[in-house]
Write an enzyme that holds these catalytic residues in place. Structure first.
Site, mmCIF file in Angstrom:
data_model
loop_
_atom_site.group_PDB
_atom_site.id
_atom_site.type_symbol
_atom_site.label_atom_id
_atom_site.label_comp_id
_atom_site.label_asym_id
_atom_site.label_seq_id
_atom_site.Cartn_x
_atom_site.Cartn_y
_atom_site.Cartn_z
ATOM 1 N N THR A 123 58.880 -46.116 -11.757
ATOM 2 C CA THR A 123 59.082 -47.547 -11.514
ATOM 3 C C THR A 123 59.775 -47.812 -10.177
ATOM 4 O OG1 THR A 123 60.419 -49.407 -12.294
ATOM 5 C CG2 THR A 123 61.153 -47.249 -12.972
ATOM 6 N N LYS A 153 65.069 -43.266 -15.487
ATOM 7 C CA LYS A 153 63.805 -43.008 -14.778
ATOM 8 C C LYS A 153 64.090 -42.270 -13.467
ATOM 9 C CE LYS A 153 60.127 -44.034 -15.702
ATOM 10 N NZ LYS A 153 59.062 -43.395 -16.531
HETATM 11 P P1 NAD Z 1 55.772 -49.123 -23.327
HETATM 12 O O1 NAD Z 1 57.195 -49.259 -23.801
HETATM 13 O O2 NAD Z 1 54.794 -50.208 -23.600
HETATM 14 O O3 NAD Z 1 55.129 -47.783 -23.932
HETATM 15 C C1 NAD Z 1 55.841 -46.579 -23.992
HETATM 16 C C2 NAD Z 1 55.087 -45.642 -24.935
HETATM 17 O O4 NAD Z 1 55.781 -44.384 -24.930
HETATM 18 C C3 NAD Z 1 55.054 -46.138 -26.388
HETATM 19 O O5 NAD Z 1 53.747 -45.989 -26.913
HETATM 20 C C4 NAD Z 1 56.031 -45.222 -27.108
HETATM 21 O O6 NAD Z 1 55.694 -45.010 -28.473
HETATM 22 C C5 NAD Z 1 55.923 -43.945 -26.288
HETATM 23 N N1 NAD Z 1 57.121 -43.107 -26.367
HETATM 24 C C6 NAD Z 1 58.412 -43.483 -26.154
HETATM 25 N N2 NAD Z 1 59.227 -42.434 -26.341
HETATM 26 C C7 NAD Z 1 58.442 -41.374 -26.665
HETATM 27 C C8 NAD Z 1 58.697 -40.012 -26.980
HETATM 28 N N3 NAD Z 1 59.939 -39.530 -27.014
HETATM 29 N N4 NAD Z 1 57.648 -39.209 -27.243
HETATM 30 C C9 NAD Z 1 56.374 -39.687 -27.223
HETATM 31 N N5 NAD Z 1 56.080 -40.963 -26.959
HETATM 32 C C10 NAD Z 1 57.107 -41.801 -26.686
HETATM 33 O O7 NAD Z 1 55.901 -48.813 -21.783
HETATM 34 P P2 NAD Z 1 54.921 -49.210 -20.583
HETATM 35 O O8 NAD Z 1 55.305 -50.539 -20.081
HETATM 36 O O9 NAD Z 1 53.529 -48.928 -20.968
HETATM 37 O O10 NAD Z 1 55.373 -48.145 -19.479
HETATM 38 C C11 NAD Z 1 54.756 -46.866 -19.397
HETATM 39 C C12 NAD Z 1 55.382 -46.084 -18.254
HETATM 40 O O11 NAD Z 1 55.240 -46.802 -17.027
HETATM 41 C C13 NAD Z 1 56.890 -45.851 -18.422
HETATM 42 O O12 NAD Z 1 57.175 -44.553 -17.967
HETATM 43 C C14 NAD Z 1 57.522 -46.896 -17.518
HETATM 44 O O13 NAD Z 1 58.769 -46.452 -17.042
HETATM 45 C C15 NAD Z 1 56.496 -46.962 -16.401
HETATM 46 N N6 NAD Z 1 56.445 -48.244 -15.673
HETATM 47 C C16 NAD Z 1 56.346 -49.421 -16.367
HETATM 48 C C17 NAD Z 1 56.257 -50.617 -15.665
HETATM 49 C C18 NAD Z 1 56.099 -51.936 -16.383
HETATM 50 O O14 NAD Z 1 56.128 -52.986 -15.736
HETATM 51 N N7 NAD Z 1 55.898 -51.959 -17.689
HETATM 52 C C19 NAD Z 1 56.281 -50.610 -14.262
HETATM 53 C C20 NAD Z 1 56.371 -49.382 -13.589
HETATM 54 C C21 NAD Z 1 56.446 -48.202 -14.308
#
Ligand code: NAD
Ligand code: TYD
Length: 335
Positions: A123, A153
């Site tokens: 992120t 992160k």
């Molecule tokens: P989200 O919270 O919608 O999904 C996270 C998923 O990870 C869920 O399905 C959850 O069940 C799974 N998870 C969590 N802990 C776990 C574990 N210990 N073992 C296995 N699975 C596990 O998140 P998102 O918004 O889809 O984000 C996904 C990635 O992208 C993350 O790494 C986040 O930091 C990164 N990111 C998100 C954004 C954003 O705007 N949402 C922006 C940049 C980067």
């Protein structure tokens, strides 16, 4: 290619799986997801009979399981994380465990099973907070995380780079700005506001709504991850952004306008502690080296997103009333 996607039942991961399987018909995906509150198998129900897709319920911190799964994997795309800043303020324990320790387990499994290619999804929040006239973040910006989420992160990013330098693990990292689109859990601002308005509820704006975020449509983010996997240089980090900086108040007014609602639906509430003022991304490196840039303009993306939430009421109502937990428990037990 056989790909391990972690966190594929979440927002970005599930969109990534759909994106990839549609584009690369010869590839197969194993989705490892612990199904925390944020994981929802309904996001992937159309893939249940797809031969190229397999779901494994499990935790990325489970060393035995991860080592078993990666045995015949060519590429790991690591999305799994605890992802919501407000939750990390209430309790950071799960964030350190999933985001730091979970990433460590995956890196060791990649290292110990033939140096598996590893892409880490991160992120813009690791870079801290910009003032209004500061230049956007780029790959050389010093890390300055300020919430427990962004600190966890940042820790994971440092670990991934350490495995490249120390163990020659073939890694890449993407740092992306705020995503929006279908299947985003309605605790994040855009789906929360859309679904509140669909339920005739007010939308809670933190503080005065002056904080700025850069918004990117989820498919543009995933196209960036694709470009890095296919063309990125091993060991490198790429910043991805959406070219759509907006204050939260401007964002809120845009959503209200598109949903034919007035500003009386805004409720100003207490600010988030340590609320980062502004994020913005300079994605020149991705553009020059990979030919990637975001394609969806914000107005179009927001309209598509509002339409998706309007047409998928059961999806978000099941989340808001907790029924989705029953749905995936039932579905998972069939596998
Ligand atoms: P989200 O919270 O919608 O999904 C996270 C998923 O990870 C869920 O399905 C959850 O069940 C799974 N998870 C969590 N802990 C776990 C574990 N210990 N073992 C296995 N699975 C596990 O998140 P998102 O918004 O889809 O984000 C996904 C990635 O992208 C993350 O790494 C986040 O930091 C990164 N990111 C998100 C954004 C954003 O705007 N949402 C922006 C940049 C980067
Ligand atoms: P969020 O979607 O939680 O993403 P992040 O904190 O990772 O950027 O929040 C986006 C912005 O919206 C952020 O500045 C906080 C603000 N916000 C509100 O004003 N009200 C809300 O109810 C939420 C969830 C967020």
């Amino acid at each position: 290619m056989k790909i391990l996607v972690t966190g594929g039942a979440g927002f970005i991961g599930s969109n990534f799986i759909h994106y990839w399987l549609k584009k690369y018909l010869a590839d197969s995906i194993v989705n490892l997801d612990a199904l925390t509150y944020a994981g929802n198998l309904e996001n992937l129900c159309d893939l249940e009979n797809n031969q190229n897709y397999q779901f494994v319920k499990g935790d990325i911190c489970d060393t035995g399981l991860v080592n078993e799964i990666v045995k015949d994997i060519d590429l790991i795309v690591h999305f799994a994380a605890e992802s919501h800043v407000d939750r990390s303020i209430m309790d950071s324990g799960d964030f350190i465990r999933a985001n730091v320790e979970g990433t460590r387990v995956l890196l060791d499994a990649a290292k110990n099973n033939g140096q598996i290619r590893f892409h880490h999804v991160s992120t813009d929040e690791v870079f801290g907070s910009l003032r209004p006239n500061d230049k956007p973040f780029n790959e050389k910006t010093a890390y300055d995380p300020r919430s427990p989420y962004s600190a966890s992160k940042a820790g994971s990013d440092h670990l991934v780079r350490a495995y490249f330098h120390t163990h020659k693990l073939p890694i890449t990292i993407s740092n992306c700005s705020n995503n929006y689109g279908p299947c985003q859990f309605p605790e994040k601002v855009i789906p929360l506001f859309i679904t509140n308005l669909l339920e005739n509820k007010k939308v809670p704006v933190y503080g005065e709504g002056k904080n700025v975020r850069d918004w990117i449509y989820v498919d543009d983010h995933n196209a960036g991850v694709d470009a890095i996997i296919k063309k990125g240089k091993i060991g490198e980090t790429y910043c991805l952004g959406g070219d759509s900086e907006l204050t939260n108040l401007a964002l809120t007014k845009k959503i209200l306008e598109l949903m034919d609602q007035g500003e009386d639906m805004i409720e100003y509430v207490a600010d988030r502690p340590g609320h980062d003022l502004r994020y913005a991304m300079d994605y020149t490196k991705a553009k020059q080296e990979l030919g990637w840039e975001p394609k969806v303009n914000f107005a179009d993306g927001l309209l598509k997103t509002i339409a998706w939430y309007k047409h998928n009421k059961v999806w978000w109502q099941n989340i808001k009333n907790g029924k989705y937990l029953e749905y995936y428990k039932k579905n998972y037990s069939k596998r």
